[in-house]
Design a protein around this motif. Sequence first.
Motif, short mmCIF file in Angstrom:
data_model
loop_
_atom_site.label_atom_id
_atom_site.label_comp_id
_atom_site.label_asym_id
_atom_site.label_seq_id
_atom_site.Cartn_x
_atom_site.Cartn_y
_atom_site.Cartn_z
N GLN A 196 46.03 32.92 55.49
CA GLN A 196 46.53 32.91 54.12
C GLN A 196 45.36 33.18 53.18
O GLN A 196 44.25 32.74 53.44
CB GLN A 196 47.12 31.54 53.76
N PRO A 197 45.62 33.88 52.07
CA PRO A 197 44.53 34.07 51.10
C PRO A 197 44.15 32.73 50.46
O PRO A 197 44.95 31.80 50.40
CB PRO A 197 45.12 35.02 50.06
N VAL A 198 42.93 32.64 49.99
CA VAL A 198 42.44 31.42 49.36
C VAL A 198 43.34 31.02 48.19
O VAL A 198 43.57 29.83 47.96
CB VAL A 198 40.97 31.59 48.93
N GLN A 199 43.86 32.00 47.46
CA GLN A 199 44.74 31.68 46.33
C GLN A 199 45.97 30.89 46.76
O GLN A 199 46.50 30.07 46.00
CB GLN A 199 45.14 32.95 45.57
N HIS A 200 46.45 31.11 47.98
CA HIS A 200 47.57 30.33 48.51
C HIS A 200 47.21 28.85 48.54
O HIS A 200 47.97 28.00 48.06
CB HIS A 200 47.92 30.83 49.93
N TRP A 201 46.04 28.54 49.10
CA TRP A 201 45.62 27.14 49.22
C TRP A 201 45.33 26.53 47.86
O TRP A 201 45.68 25.37 47.61
CB TRP A 201 44.39 27.05 50.14
N LEU A 202 44.70 27.31 46.97
CA LEU A 202 44.41 26.79 45.63
C LEU A 202 45.71 26.54 44.86
O LEU A 202 45.81 25.58 44.10
CB LEU A 202 43.49 27.75 44.87
N GLY A 203 46.70 27.38 45.11
CA GLY A 203 48.01 27.17 44.49
C GLY A 203 48.67 25.89 44.96
O GLY A 203 49.29 25.17 44.17
N LEU A 204 48.55 25.62 46.26
CA LEU A 204 49.10 24.37 46.79
C LEU A 204 48.40 23.17 46.17
O LEU A 204 49.05 22.18 45.80
CB LEU A 204 48.95 24.32 48.32
N LEU A 205 47.09 23.26 46.04
CA LEU A 205 46.35 22.16 45.42
C LEU A 205 46.76 21.98 43.96
O LEU A 205 46.90 20.85 43.49
CB LEU A 205 44.84 22.40 45.53
N ALA A 206 46.95 23.09 43.26
CA ALA A 206 47.34 23.01 41.85
C ALA A 206 48.71 22.36 41.70
O ALA A 206 49.01 21.76 40.66
CB ALA A 206 47.35 24.41 41.23
N GLY A 207 49.54 22.44 42.73
CA GLY A 207 50.87 21.85 42.69
C GLY A 207 50.90 20.36 42.95
O GLY A 207 51.95 19.72 42.78
N GLN A 208 49.78 19.80 43.35
CA GLN A 208 49.72 18.36 43.60
C GLN A 208 49.64 17.62 42.28
O GLN A 208 49.13 18.13 41.29
CB GLN A 208 48.51 18.02 44.47
N ARG A 209 50.12 16.36 42.29
CA ARG A 209 50.10 15.60 41.04
C ARG A 209 48.67 15.36 40.60
O ARG A 209 47.76 15.26 41.40
CB ARG A 209 50.86 14.29 41.19
N GLU A 210 48.50 15.29 39.30
CA GLU A 210 47.17 15.07 38.74
C GLU A 210 46.68 13.66 39.06
O GLU A 210 47.48 12.75 39.28
CB GLU A 210 47.21 15.27 37.22
N GLY A 211 45.38 13.52 39.08
CA GLY A 211 44.79 12.21 39.29
C GLY A 211 44.47 11.88 40.73
O GLY A 211 43.89 10.83 41.01
N LEU A 212 44.86 12.76 41.67
CA LEU A 212 44.51 12.49 43.06
C LEU A 212 43.00 12.68 43.22
O LEU A 212 42.41 13.59 42.65
CB LEU A 212 45.25 13.44 44.01
N LYS A 213 42.40 11.83 44.02
CA LYS A 213 40.97 11.90 44.25
C LYS A 213 40.65 12.99 45.28
O LYS A 213 41.53 13.45 46.01
CB LYS A 213 40.46 10.55 44.74
N HIS A 214 39.38 13.37 45.30
CA HIS A 214 38.90 14.42 46.20
C HIS A 214 39.39 14.19 47.64
O HIS A 214 40.01 15.07 48.24
CB HIS A 214 37.36 14.47 46.14
#
Length: 69
Positions: free
Chosen positions: A21-39
């Motif tokens: 998968q392109p990196v943008q796929h993974w970054l998109g999944l991360l962007a879809g997670q709720r805010e405030g999650l820790k590293h």
Amino acid sequence: MSEQIKGPASYFPSIEKKYGQPVQHWLGLLAGQREGLKHMELVNWLKAEHGLGHGHANALVAYHLAQAK
């Protein structure tokens, strides 16, 4: 002479090759997670839900969080 990529982005070619998968796929999944999650919460989510290795998940999360700042 090409400039050496440093930091989390240096993992991107191997992430794309290994997981197909392109990196943008993974970054998109991360962007879809709720805010405030820790590293590490995000790293563990990528590992558990998508089967990424620790180093690859860590690099994606570090890049994602750095871009969000």
